[in-house]
Design a protein around this motif. Structure first.
Motif, short mmCIF file in Angstrom:
data_model
loop_
_atom_site.label_atom_id
_atom_site.label_comp_id
_atom_site.label_asym_id
_atom_site.label_seq_id
_atom_site.Cartn_x
_atom_site.Cartn_y
_atom_site.Cartn_z
N GLU A 82 2.95 3.21 -2.21
CA GLU A 82 4.22 3.85 -2.89
C GLU A 82 4.01 5.37 -3.23
O GLU A 82 4.93 6.15 -3.06
N ARG B 151 8.91 6.81 0.36
CA ARG B 151 10.35 5.99 0.98
C ARG B 151 9.84 4.46 0.88
O ARG B 151 10.99 3.64 0.77
N GLN C 114 11.30 3.47 -2.72
CA GLN C 114 12.72 3.41 -2.42
C GLN C 114 13.31 2.03 -1.47
O GLN C 114 14.24 1.61 -1.86
N HIS C 115 12.52 1.86 -0.65
CA HIS C 115 12.85 0.74 0.12
C HIS C 115 11.58 -0.39 0.38
O HIS C 115 10.84 -0.19 1.43
#
Length: 468
Positions: free
Chosen positions: A266, A271, A274-275
């Motif tokens: 992470e 990204r 975020q997802h």
């Protein structure tokens, strides 16, 4: 086959497994799938010939195929999780498999399924692409990581074209697995891979296949008599004088290091934060001829999964049948099976924070392989504690694990919860000196516990009723 079979399965075995209330079962499991042709295991099982399994170099009776597996899942009220062959298999065959299982009768494969006696689509949602495809030295059909990420994406595109609702699990291996298996050396010169290098298989999937999977499948195994020593770069015998808590903590440490690796991903790949791509621990076990009973270690691993349940969303133990004890025609749950039953039936589903004043010991080994930066467990050493509300918040369940071979005492203080002071204590504990065949004992709770004494090798679930 006995006439009292249940769709081909032994009724006593089905009844025992049903007690666990497992949420999901995986098929086909393990390296076998990399040479498995799913079309050979459909239709009338009485007309199917046995098949040669080149992976394990053995004849497979071929009695259990797609229909039989899903039937078993329905009997057990569990979700099926199907793995497609990404070893010697191809994307077209994987897509046909999805259509066979989930397609309408207006599709060629759905019509074939209907001809085999099941016109209604099975609506299987969990689909894994490949098994341990990072195993370059042993996995049938294994390829270079640069080739595999392309192959994975082709599979995912073809399968989603058939059914956009499926949940795709990618066959990952974080650095802990690449080190412990020494497969990192198949793709580079360093035993410890850098994140997102070609020797970090999960990192390669995240950076090259992000839009083509929903969950990352990870595996881990611990062995009773040995562990991976990073300084020596190999599996070494355990120290016969090591603390029992170190031995019991090993599977939980494997869970913890997966969490730590994910947090590093992470940080390095925003990204992902975020997802999120949740983790599925699709294979795990404590294997071998063990000096101590393994059921406390299994419970400790479950506790660590619960602590990180925001990330770890699925886990399938190896194997489902390993949780059974067979004595003639009688089939019951063994000690590990009782652990899964205890938590699935009686533990809560809304995790609650647990704090303490006795932290786990700091690691004495360097980070990597089986050793996380922070040892797994709650700040209640030598015990491990986790807690959760039931889904309806009618009870708070506090699980106290004593992984040691002596009695332990714990002071307990519960704040921020309005409780009645009554409930039920369910305890999995040995009888006398027979540590390998524990039983579950229930007793009434008539006052909120403030100090609890736990027997050796015990798991105590305090179900405390809430004021409504």
């Amino acid at each position: 086959m006995p006439t009292n079979n249940l769709y081909g399965f032994k009724p006593a075995a089905v009844a025992a497994l049903k007690q666990i209330k497992a949420g999901v079962y995986r098929f086909p499991g393990g390296n076998f799938v990399s040479a498995h042709e799913w079309r050979d295991a459909i239709g009338d099982p009485d007309k199917r010939p046995p098949t040669w399994d080149p992976v394990w170099r053995a004849m497979q009776p071929n009695d259990i195929g797609t229909h039989e597996f899903i039937t078993l899942c329905r009997l057990l009220e569990a979700e099926p999780y199907i793995t497609v062959n990404a070893g010697l298999g191809d994307a077209w065959s994987a897509a046909q498999y999805v259509e066979y299982v989930n397609g309408s009768t207006n599709t060629p494969m759905g019509a074939l399924r209907a001809a085999h006696g099941h016109p209604e689509p099975y609506q299987v949602k969990f689909w894994g692409i490949g098994n341990e495809m990072w195993g370059f030295t042993y996995q049938f059909g294994a390829t270079r990581p640069e080739s595999y990420v392309f192959k994975h994406n082709q599979f995912a595109k073809a399968m989603r074209k058939v059914d956009q609702t499926i949940i795709i699990l990618a066959s990952g291996a974080m650095p802990d697995t690449m080190i412990g298996s020494r497969e990192s050396l198949s793709f580079g010169t360093n035993l410890v891979p850098e994140y997102f290098s070609r020797a970090d298989w999960t990192g390669m999937l995240i950076s090259n296949c992000f839009d083509y999977f929903d969950m990352i499948s990870e595996h881990f195994y611990n062995y009773c008599q040995s562990h991976f020593d990073l300084s020596q770069g190999k599996q070494v015998p355990n120290d016969p004088n090591e603390p029992i808590t170190d031995w019991m903590r090993r599977p939980a440490n494997h869970v913890r290091i997966k969490y730590e690796h994910y947090k590093d991903y992470e940080r390095l790949y925003p990204r992902l934060a975020q997802h999120p791509k949740p983790i599925a621990i699709s294979e795990w076990a404590y294997a071998g001829n063990c000096r101590y009973p393994t059921y406390p270690a299994i419970a400790w691993a479950l506790h660590e999964m619960i602590r990180h349940s925001g990330l770890i969303k699925l886990a399938t133990y190896t194997f489902g049948t390993s949780l059974l004890k067979f004595e003639g025609t009688n089939v019951t749950l063994n000690a590990n099976g009782l652990v899964f039953m205890l938590y699935s039936r009686y533990f809560g589903s809304i995790p609650v924070e647990v704090s303490g004043n006795s932290p786990q010991p700091k690691p004495t080994l360097p980070f990597g392989a089986e050793q996380p930066a922070v040892n797994a467990g709650s700040d209640t050493f030598p015990l491990d504690v986790c807690a959760a509300w039931t889904s309806n918040k009618q009870a708070l369940v506090v699980a106290v694990l004593n992984p040691t071979d002596v009695e332990q005492t714990l002071k307990m203080e519960i704040t921020g919860a309005k409780l009645l002071g009554s409930g039920i204590l369910r305890r999995l504990m040995p009888v006398g000196s027979d540590f390998r065949n524990p039983i579950i004992v229930e007793s009434e709770i008539t006052a909120l516990p403030t100090e609890v004494t736990t027997p050796p090798f015990s798991i105590s679930l305090y179900e405390l009723y809430a004021r409504q």
